[in-house]
Structures are given as C-alpha cells and as structure tokens.
Design an enzyme around this catalytic site. Structure first.
Site, mmCIF file in Angstrom:
data_model
loop_
_atom_site.group_PDB
_atom_site.id
_atom_site.type_symbol
_atom_site.label_atom_id
_atom_site.label_comp_id
_atom_site.label_asym_id
_atom_site.label_seq_id
_atom_site.Cartn_x
_atom_site.Cartn_y
_atom_site.Cartn_z
ATOM 1 N N LYS A 255 -5.319 6.557 12.317
ATOM 2 C CA LYS A 255 -4.689 5.238 12.341
ATOM 3 C C LYS A 255 -4.956 4.603 13.702
ATOM 4 C CE LYS A 255 -0.863 6.382 9.241
ATOM 5 N NZ LYS A 255 -1.187 5.446 8.156
ATOM 6 N N ARG A 330 -0.838 11.427 -1.362
ATOM 7 C CA ARG A 330 -1.163 11.701 -2.767
ATOM 8 C C ARG A 330 -1.759 13.093 -2.937
ATOM 9 N NH1 ARG A 330 -4.968 6.502 -2.975
ATOM 10 N NH2 ARG A 330 -3.390 5.921 -1.440
HETATM 11 N N1 BES Z 1 2.117 7.064 5.347
HETATM 12 C C1 BES Z 1 1.165 6.059 5.039
HETATM 13 C C2 BES Z 1 1.783 4.822 4.398
HETATM 14 C C3 BES Z 1 2.790 4.047 5.210
HETATM 15 C C4 BES Z 1 2.399 2.874 5.812
HETATM 16 C C5 BES Z 1 4.095 4.438 5.309
HETATM 17 C C6 BES Z 1 3.318 2.125 6.534
HETATM 18 C C7 BES Z 1 5.009 3.714 6.035
HETATM 19 C C8 BES Z 1 4.628 2.540 6.636
HETATM 20 C C9 BES Z 1 0.121 6.609 4.086
HETATM 21 O O1 BES Z 1 -0.176 7.951 4.206
HETATM 22 C C10 BES Z 1 -1.152 5.876 4.338
HETATM 23 O O2 BES Z 1 -1.691 6.047 5.389
HETATM 24 N N2 BES Z 1 -1.603 5.089 3.382
HETATM 25 C C11 BES Z 1 -2.822 4.391 3.502
HETATM 26 C C12 BES Z 1 -3.570 4.577 2.230
HETATM 27 C C13 BES Z 1 -4.978 4.067 2.274
HETATM 28 C C14 BES Z 1 -5.806 4.917 3.225
HETATM 29 C C15 BES Z 1 -5.528 4.122 0.878
HETATM 30 C C16 BES Z 1 -2.490 2.908 3.721
HETATM 31 O O3 BES Z 1 -1.547 2.415 3.119
HETATM 32 O O4 BES Z 1 -3.161 2.306 4.548
HETATM 33 MN MN MN Z 2 -1.676 8.313 5.661
#
Ligand code: BES
Ligand code: MN
Ligand code: ZN
Length: 477
Positions: A255, A330
């Site tokens: 991230k 997931r």
């Molecule tokens: N934990 C995150 C999602 C999240 C985002 C939770 C903001 C709380 C606040 C999740 O694991 C994630 O990183 N999701 C990605 C998925 C993408 C790579 C398909 C996302 O939402 O960017």
């Molecule tokens: Mn994630």
C-alpha cells in the site's frame, strides 16, 4: 465500561437523563418552574439535549423528534451519547434514566447510546483519566432485569470488538489475537474454542491462509468458536466467518504510505465482530447453534512473501492465481469458507474489511451486503441492520460478474476488473461455498477518523450488534 442496572423508583437527588415526547411530559419530571422553563427554551431552540441544574443536580432532557419511529430511536441513542459526554465532562460517576412515557424502548435506547458512547481506548495512556461515568440506573416498570443484562452483555461485546480493533499489531499479532479469543471463551459458559496452529493449518492444506502468511515472521492461526445449546431451533448451524488480518501492508503489492496504511490494524474488525456476536449469543443462551471461524495473520512483504503471479492451492483443492497480494482477505476467507462446509451450515455469513470499493461506494454510514441466500434471510439482515442502525446496503450479485475472475492458468484469480470491486470480492468468496451465503463488507464503518454520535473515533465494533440481533431473531427470541 458503563454498567446499567435497574432501579425500582426514581430519586430526587440523582443526576438525571430523561426522554420525553411532548412538552407536557416535562411536567411529569417534577421540576421547579424555572428549571422547566429553562429546559423548554433550549428544546424550542432545537437542542437535542437540554440541560439545567436544579436543586444541585443535573437534568438532561431529550425530546423525541417527530417523523418515522425507527429514525427517532437512533436520535435517542445519539442523545444518550451526548448526555454521557456531558456527564463525563462534569466528572459524574453515575446517573439515573427515566421517562414519563409508557414506551420502554426509548429509555433503553437512551441507555444504549450512553453506554456505547462512554467508550475510550486508554490502555496506552500513561496519564489522565478515563470517562468518569461508570454506572447508570434505569427506572421503568416495563424494563425487566433480563433486558438490562442483555444490554450490558451486548455493550461489553462491542467494547471488546473495539478494543481488539484499536490494539496495534505490535501487541495483537495472530497468536495474541487467539490468546484473547481463548480468554473470552474461558469466561463465557457454553462457548467452546479451538485454535489451530501453523502446523495444523499446513496439515489441513489451507493454502490461502499460508500464502498470505508467507511474508510474515509471525505464524498464522485459525480460530474456531462453537456455541451449541441443547435445545437449538436450527438443525445445522449458522457459521459466521470474520476476516482476521491483524495488519495489512498490502504485502508485495505494498500500500502507498502514508495514509492508506495508517489504520490497517483495523483489518481484523470482521473477526472481532463475529467473536463479539457469538459470545453474546452464548451469554444470552440463545437456542441457536452458531459457529464462528476467524483465520488470522498479518500481510507483509517479507523475504518469502507471496507474489503476484503465484498460483495457490486452496483448502478445497481449487487453485487461485494471485494478481495482487493486497487482495489478501479473500484468500484467507476462502479457506475458512471451505472449512465451514464440514458443518453443512444452513447459512454462512462472512464479515470483513474487504475492499476500499465498499468504503468509497457508501462511506461510513453502513456496510455493503450481497449474497446467494434467499430474500427472507437478506430481509432479516436488512431489518436487523435498521433496528440496530448498523445498516446493510444490498448490492447486486449478478452472475455476469463471475467472468471477471477467470484465470488463464488457474481455476480463478484473486482480482476482478477496475469497477465493482466489492462485488467481485464477494463473487470470489462465493466460489468457495455450496451453502446459502451472505457477505458483509465493513471496510467503510469499521474504523472512524472522528467520533460520530455513540461511535467513537477508531474501532467502532460494527457488526456485533447487527449479527447478535439477527441471531436473536433466528432463535425466535
Ligand atoms: N483491507 C483492505 C481493504 C480496506 C480498505 C479496509 C480501506 C479498510 C479500509 C483490503 O485487504 C484491500 O487491500 N483491498 C484492496 C483490494 C484490491 C487489491 C482488489 C482494495 O480495496 O484496494
Ligand atoms: Mn489488502
Ligand atoms: Zn485487507
């Protein structure tokens, strides 16, 4: 925690929180004339909470707004939180709650808002004091001791879920998360716990959980909680599955810092919620067979971290092509869904901070829901959500979305297209269960940057009250 107790009659010497519906109800509070006038003026000016001092005690009054009843219950909860904040800022330790209304739900909502609003996470503060308000006593002939205890139990579970979310990963790694779960089960009669360690997870072949854990120095755990009362009304259990990513860096698909990682200690909020819900079900002795599963690990870019392009063999033998290591939730939930099949559950619910897409779509005011369960189940969840104000916005689950997950070299990939990310995430999960299925994405409301009514800044504990209320309905209680 703010503890609620029942009192048989009101006292004239206690600080008092009251809820009224019409101005004539003010008279029933037996206040001196000046105090009544003072309160009336503030209510006329639109104050949600009117306050006055009378004979050395504090009077806090909320007048229920007009409009739809469901809405007004939430207004009362929020007024309760505002009153709790006022009592705390005056250093008060206790107060009584009353209403001249016959309607006990309103005074219970006032209590609920005050209790939920009176939370602070203070473990790491070395100076200053926590909230002064420690107890409330409720005076209403229609409220029985059981209802009061139910509210105490449910609030304690929400506090626990908030604490777990607020704990940083420096304390709450997967092993510590499991230790907390064990402690909870030990203190909750009827709740059984089993924690699978890394060797057991390997022996079972939970490839999704192991892949996400590969970059970590800390081992994963797989947590199984079961509440199986003798006289359950359901033949096969309801299985609740919560995402237990104790910290999400994104892994190799890191991230961007600073902000998108700042609050990723919240990524086990789904796990915290299902734990809180099943514990409350056991404490309240609901006649319902419930299982909770929480796969837990952190997601990090270590030397051996799973990489985009990897193909992972999941617990049920299906293969997944990893396209993005930040779509880790997931991966671990899929293994839990496969594990759930052994119970032949009547319903499986996943609760997870799964996608930023869900948060972008509806913000912090509710969660995104979807699934294959029938309309009746969906409607029950939606109405439990309205009742508790942990609302579920139901999204489409059309089969056309499935295509986006097809992979050239594996059974599916862990990433959909650019749009509708919350739905393709749910679609991915649905591939791992044969049972009626609901997925709830709480990425928006799990963690707040600023307090909102009785929801504090930080972990909100969302999902505990929704799931408990839903289970209670299912148990015909
Ligand atoms: N934990 C995150 C999602 C999240 C985002 C939770 C903001 C709380 C606040 C999740 O694991 C994630 O990183 N999701 C990605 C998925 C993408 C790579 C398909 C996302 O939402 O960017
Ligand atoms: Mn994630
Ligand atoms: Zn995540």
């Amino acid at each position: 925690m703010v503890i609620l107790e029942k009192r048989d009659r009101s006292r004239t010497d206690l600080d008092t929180m009251a809820v009224i519906r019409t101005r004539t109800h003010l008279r029933a509070l037996d206040l001196p004339r000046e105090a009544s006038v003072h309160l009336s003026e503030q209510l006329d000016n639109g104050a949600a909470v009117a306050t006055t001092r009378s004979d050395g005690r504090l009077m806090l009054v909320h007048q229920v707004g007009k409009g739809p009843r469901a809405g007004s219950v939430e207004q009362v909860r929020r007024a309760g939180a505002e009153m709790a904040a006022l009592l705390n800022s005056s250093g008060k330790g206790t107060a009584q709650l009353l209403t001249p209304l016959n309607d006990a739900d309103l005074v219970l909502a006032l209590a609920e808002g005050a209790m939920l609003g009176g939370y602070q996470f203070r473990k790491y503060k070395t100076s200053g004091n926590g909230p002064s308000l420690k107890s409330l006593s409720l005076v209403h002939k229609k409220v029985d001791a059981r209802t009061v205890q139910e509210l105490n139990d449910l609030t304690a579970s929400v506090y626990l879920a908030r604490d777990l979310v607020n704990e940083p990963v420096s304390f709450l790694n997967a092993t510590q998360f499991s230790a907390e779960i064990r402690t909870l089960a030990r203190n909750t009669s009827g709740l059984k716990v089993q924690v699978l360690d890394k060797a057991q997870i390997e022996a079972l072949g939970m490839g999704g959980l192991l892949a996400v854990n590969k970059g970590s120095v800390d081992p994963p755990t797989f947590n199984i909680l079961e509440y199986r009362p003798k006289r359950a009304v359901n033949r096969s259990p309801i299985v609740l599955i919560g995402k237990g990513v104790v910290y999400d860096t994104g892994g190799l698909s890191l991230k961007p810092t600073p902000h998108s990682m700042d609050h990723m200690k919240c990524d086990m909020a789904g796990g915290a919620a299902v734990i809180g819900a099943i514990a409350t079900a056991a404490q309240r002795a609901l006649p319902l067979h419930v299982v909770a599963l929480v796969p837990a690990t952190d997601n990090r870019p270590g030397g051996n971290a799973f990489a985009p392009g990897d193909v992972v063999r999941m617990y049920n033998g299906m293969t997944v092509e990893v396209m993005n290591s930040d779509a880790e939730g997931r991966m671990i939930l899929a293994d839990a869904l496969c594990y759930a099949e052994r119970y032949s559950p009547e319903l499986v619910i996943t609760m997870a901070t799964l996608t930023g897409a869900a948060a972008r779509a509806i913000g912090t005011q509710g969660m995104v829901g979807m699934g294959t369960a029938n309309d009746r189940i969906m409607n029950e969840l939606v109405s439990a959500g309205e009742r508790m104000h942990e609302r579920v916005a139901v999204f489409p689950f059309w089969e056309e979305y499935d295509k986006e997950l097809s992979s050239e070299i594996a059974d599916l990939k862990n990433l959909g297209g650019d749009s509708a990310g919350m739905i393709t995430a749910g679609k991915f999960l649905a591939r791992f269960t044969q049972r009626p299925f609901v997925h709830l994405d709480i990425a928006g409301p799990a963690f707040l940057m600023a307090a909102d009514g009785y929801r504090p800044r930080g972990g909100t504990g969302i999902g505990v009250r929704l799931l408990y209320s839903f289970l209670r309905d299912r148990a015909h209680m």
